[in-house]
Scaffold this motif. Structure first.
Motif, mmCIF file in Angstrom:
data_model
loop_
_atom_site.group_PDB
_atom_site.id
_atom_site.type_symbol
_atom_site.label_atom_id
_atom_site.label_comp_id
_atom_site.label_asym_id
_atom_site.label_seq_id
_atom_site.Cartn_x
_atom_site.Cartn_y
_atom_site.Cartn_z
ATOM 1 N N GLY A 117 58.216 88.944 50.685
ATOM 2 C CA GLY A 117 59.288 88.165 51.285
ATOM 3 C C GLY A 117 58.852 87.204 52.370
ATOM 4 N N SER A 118 57.525 87.036 52.561
ATOM 5 C CA SER A 118 57.055 86.167 53.647
ATOM 6 C C SER A 118 57.040 84.691 53.264
ATOM 7 N N ALA A 119 57.157 84.381 51.979
ATOM 8 C CA ALA A 119 57.139 82.975 51.561
ATOM 9 C C ALA A 119 58.342 82.239 52.132
ATOM 10 N N ARG A 120 58.093 81.071 52.713
ATOM 11 C CA ARG A 120 59.182 80.290 53.295
ATOM 12 C C ARG A 120 58.970 78.811 52.964
ATOM 13 N N VAL A 121 60.054 78.157 52.619
ATOM 14 C CA VAL A 121 59.980 76.737 52.265
ATOM 15 C C VAL A 121 59.490 75.931 53.459
ATOM 16 N N GLY A 122 58.536 75.066 53.213
ATOM 17 C CA GLY A 122 57.980 74.215 54.256
ATOM 18 C C GLY A 122 56.642 74.671 54.785
ATOM 19 N N GLN A 123 56.232 75.914 54.472
ATOM 20 C CA GLN A 123 54.953 76.376 54.992
ATOM 21 C C GLN A 123 53.788 75.723 54.252
ATOM 22 N N ARG A 124 52.662 75.606 54.936
ATOM 23 C CA ARG A 124 51.452 75.042 54.347
ATOM 24 C C ARG A 124 50.833 76.052 53.389
ATOM 25 N N VAL A 125 50.465 75.595 52.193
ATOM 26 C CA VAL A 125 49.861 76.479 51.193
ATOM 27 C C VAL A 125 48.651 75.801 50.572
ATOM 28 N N TYR A 126 47.796 76.620 49.950
ATOM 29 C CA TYR A 126 46.557 76.132 49.341
ATOM 30 C C TYR A 126 46.392 76.774 47.965
ATOM 31 N N ALA A 127 46.068 75.950 46.969
ATOM 32 C CA ALA A 127 45.793 76.445 45.623
ATOM 33 C C ALA A 127 44.291 76.382 45.369
ATOM 34 N N ILE A 128 43.745 77.460 44.830
ATOM 35 C CA ILE A 128 42.334 77.492 44.430
ATOM 36 C C ILE A 128 42.284 77.911 42.967
ATOM 37 N N GLY A 129 41.604 77.116 42.156
ATOM 38 C CA GLY A 129 41.503 77.411 40.731
ATOM 39 C C GLY A 129 40.484 76.513 40.078
ATOM 40 N N ASN A 130 40.654 76.344 38.765
ATOM 41 C CA ASN A 130 39.666 75.603 37.976
ATOM 42 C C ASN A 130 40.347 74.551 37.108
ATOM 43 N N PRO A 131 41.027 73.573 37.721
ATOM 44 C CA PRO A 131 41.757 72.571 36.935
ATOM 45 C C PRO A 131 40.809 71.760 36.062
ATOM 46 N N ARG A 132 41.158 71.700 34.761
ATOM 47 C CA ARG A 132 40.365 70.952 33.777
ATOM 48 C C ARG A 132 38.887 71.352 33.806
ATOM 49 N N GLY A 133 38.634 72.635 34.096
ATOM 50 C CA GLY A 133 37.281 73.152 34.076
ATOM 51 C C GLY A 133 36.466 72.873 35.322
ATOM 52 N N LEU A 134 37.066 72.242 36.321
ATOM 53 C CA LEU A 134 36.350 71.949 37.571
ATOM 54 C C LEU A 134 36.441 73.180 38.466
ATOM 55 N N GLU A 135 35.399 73.997 38.435
ATOM 56 C CA GLU A 135 35.446 75.297 39.102
ATOM 57 C C GLU A 135 35.594 75.167 40.617
ATOM 58 N N ASN A 136 36.339 76.137 41.174
ATOM 59 C CA ASN A 136 36.514 76.244 42.628
ATOM 60 C C ASN A 136 37.019 74.953 43.247
ATOM 61 N N THR A 137 38.186 74.536 42.793
ATOM 62 C CA THR A 137 38.846 73.355 43.344
ATOM 63 C C THR A 137 39.940 73.791 44.309
ATOM 64 N N LEU A 138 39.941 73.197 45.489
ATOM 65 C CA LEU A 138 40.939 73.489 46.519
ATOM 66 C C LEU A 138 41.926 72.336 46.608
#
Length: 413
Positions: A117-138
């Protein structure tokens, strides 16, 4: 006069600082988390590559990804840089598109979970994944919405950029705690990106075991009947239609997900309102063509007929599309004979409807006088009130050709 309060203010400042840890800078956050987000590669029975995605380490030797990343795979691996581990499925929860996998002799550190329940609209967030095979993308953004109903946030909406290959990656708060598992983006829909809430992970083993136990207790043949009923059941918030879009010139295959975020009366909203349908499948509005020509060339109301149709019926369409370049389409439709198609192991009776005609490019306030040929074939299931297969060929100027298909592979519940 404030002298006597100085020690109290200093003590309060210390307590405040101790109670609220400072947010991590993006570089420090990435350094802390990047070793806990891995790439996923899946293969068919002949070891041919199928899909690429991401996974987050949530416990020793345990990672979570999206189930649609693993769909149709005979085997899969997790990798990071030049290190690769074989992995196996442990707990599938296709209804929420979350699958837990396990890896032997795996020492990557688990991430910390954000409080429920800690998620709140407007907070800063970061996604880490492998979009289109580009490993470790922030990527960085804001939590821009909490979507769902009945007091439960079924989807986290964010402006942090994701792309194909990001599915199964992590969405983190500024303290580096896992808020969600990045799942899909609305193509051509601006910064409309979505993640499944991390609090769902605690329920994943129990939900998976309950589903497996229910199936094991069914009499012989019941599983097939159950799947058939599930396909035709009304859609609910959290359900998803999983299609595969294929470029038939190159063979490239891309998953296309229409996820239900809200059901209101007789209207069903998909992908944060970018597609809205009536309960009978008729399209009310369409703003993001995630399904390629299936969406961008769609007639008003969609490709399925409004009334019962019979083989041999014909009609004429003349319309301007509501997305993209808003091109004029002039098509003749013909209903062919009934045949069968299989969706997720269930055999369905479908009707073949052919559309053939022309697309006219915009020219000022009118339309260009010369059109380009356009052919469409759809397989329509009356039981589902839905198109289960779409095939289109558009031959444009200068010998440019688009030849693609979109096929329903399953309904996630």
């Amino acid at each position: 006069m404030w002298t006597n309060y100085a020690p109290w203010l200093c003590a309060a400042g210390v307590l405040l600082a101790a109670g609220h840890a400072a947010a991590l800078e993006p570089d420090a956050l990435f350094a802390k988390l990047s070793g806990s987000v891995w790439a996923v590669r899946t293969f068919d029975a002949q070891e041919r590559p199928l899909r690429a995605g991401s996974a987050v380490v949530i416990a020793p030797g345990r990672l979570v990804t999206n189930c649609h990343v693993l769909a149709k795979a005979s085997n899969f691996v997790v990798k990071r840089d030049n290190v690769t581990y074989g992995a196996t499925l442990e707990y599938p929860d296709p209804g929420r598109d979350l699958c837990q996998i396990k890896v032997a002799n795996f020492t990557a550190p688990p991430v910390a979970m954000a409080p429920t329940g800690s998620a709140r609209v407007g907070q800063r967030v970061y996604a880490i994944g492998n979009p289109r095979g580009l490993e470790n993308t922030l990527s960085e953004g804001l939590l821009s919405g909490l979507r769902g109903g009945d007091g439960e946030a079924r989807l986290l909406q964010t402006t942090a950029a994701i792309a194909p290959g990001s599915s199964g990656g992590g969405l983190f708060d500024s303290d580096g705690r896992l808020l969600g598992i990045t799942t899909f983006a609305a193509r051509d829909g601006g910064n409309l990106n979505f993640a499944m809430p991390a609090e769902f992970l605690a329920e994943l083993p129990a939900r998976a075991q309950a589903q497996l136990a229910a199936r094991a207790s069914e009499p012989e043949g019941a599983a097939r009947r159950r799947v058939g009923v599930a396909l035709a059941d009304p859609l609910r918030a959290g359900d998803a239609l999983e299609y595969v879009r294929t470029d038939r010139l190159t063979g490239n295959r891309t998953p296309v997900i229409y996820r239900v975020d809200r059901v209101s009366g007789d209207e069903v909203s998909f992908n944060a309102g970018s597609r809205i349908e009536k309960a009978d499948g008729q399209v009310v509005s369409l703003t993001s063509p995630v399904g390629g020509l299936f969406d961008s060339a769609s007639p008003p109301g969609g490709w399925m007929p409004k009334d019962d149709v019979q083989p041999g019926m014909r009609w004429h369409l003349d319309y301007v599309t509501t997305t993209g370049d808003r091109l004029r389409h002039e098509l003749n439709a013909t209903v062919g004979a009934e045949h069968t198609a299989t969706v997720d192991g269930v055999e369905l009776t479908v009707m073949r409807i052919s559309y053939e005609g022309w697309i006219y490019a915009s020219a000022g306030t009118g339309a260009a006088l010369t059109g380009t040929p356009f052919k469409v074939g759809v397989s329509y299931s009356p039981a589902l009130r839905r198109i289960v297969k779409f095939e289109a060929t558009h031959r444009r100027a200068y010998a440019s050709v688009t030849n693609e298909s979109l096929e329903l592979v399953r309904i996630q519940r």
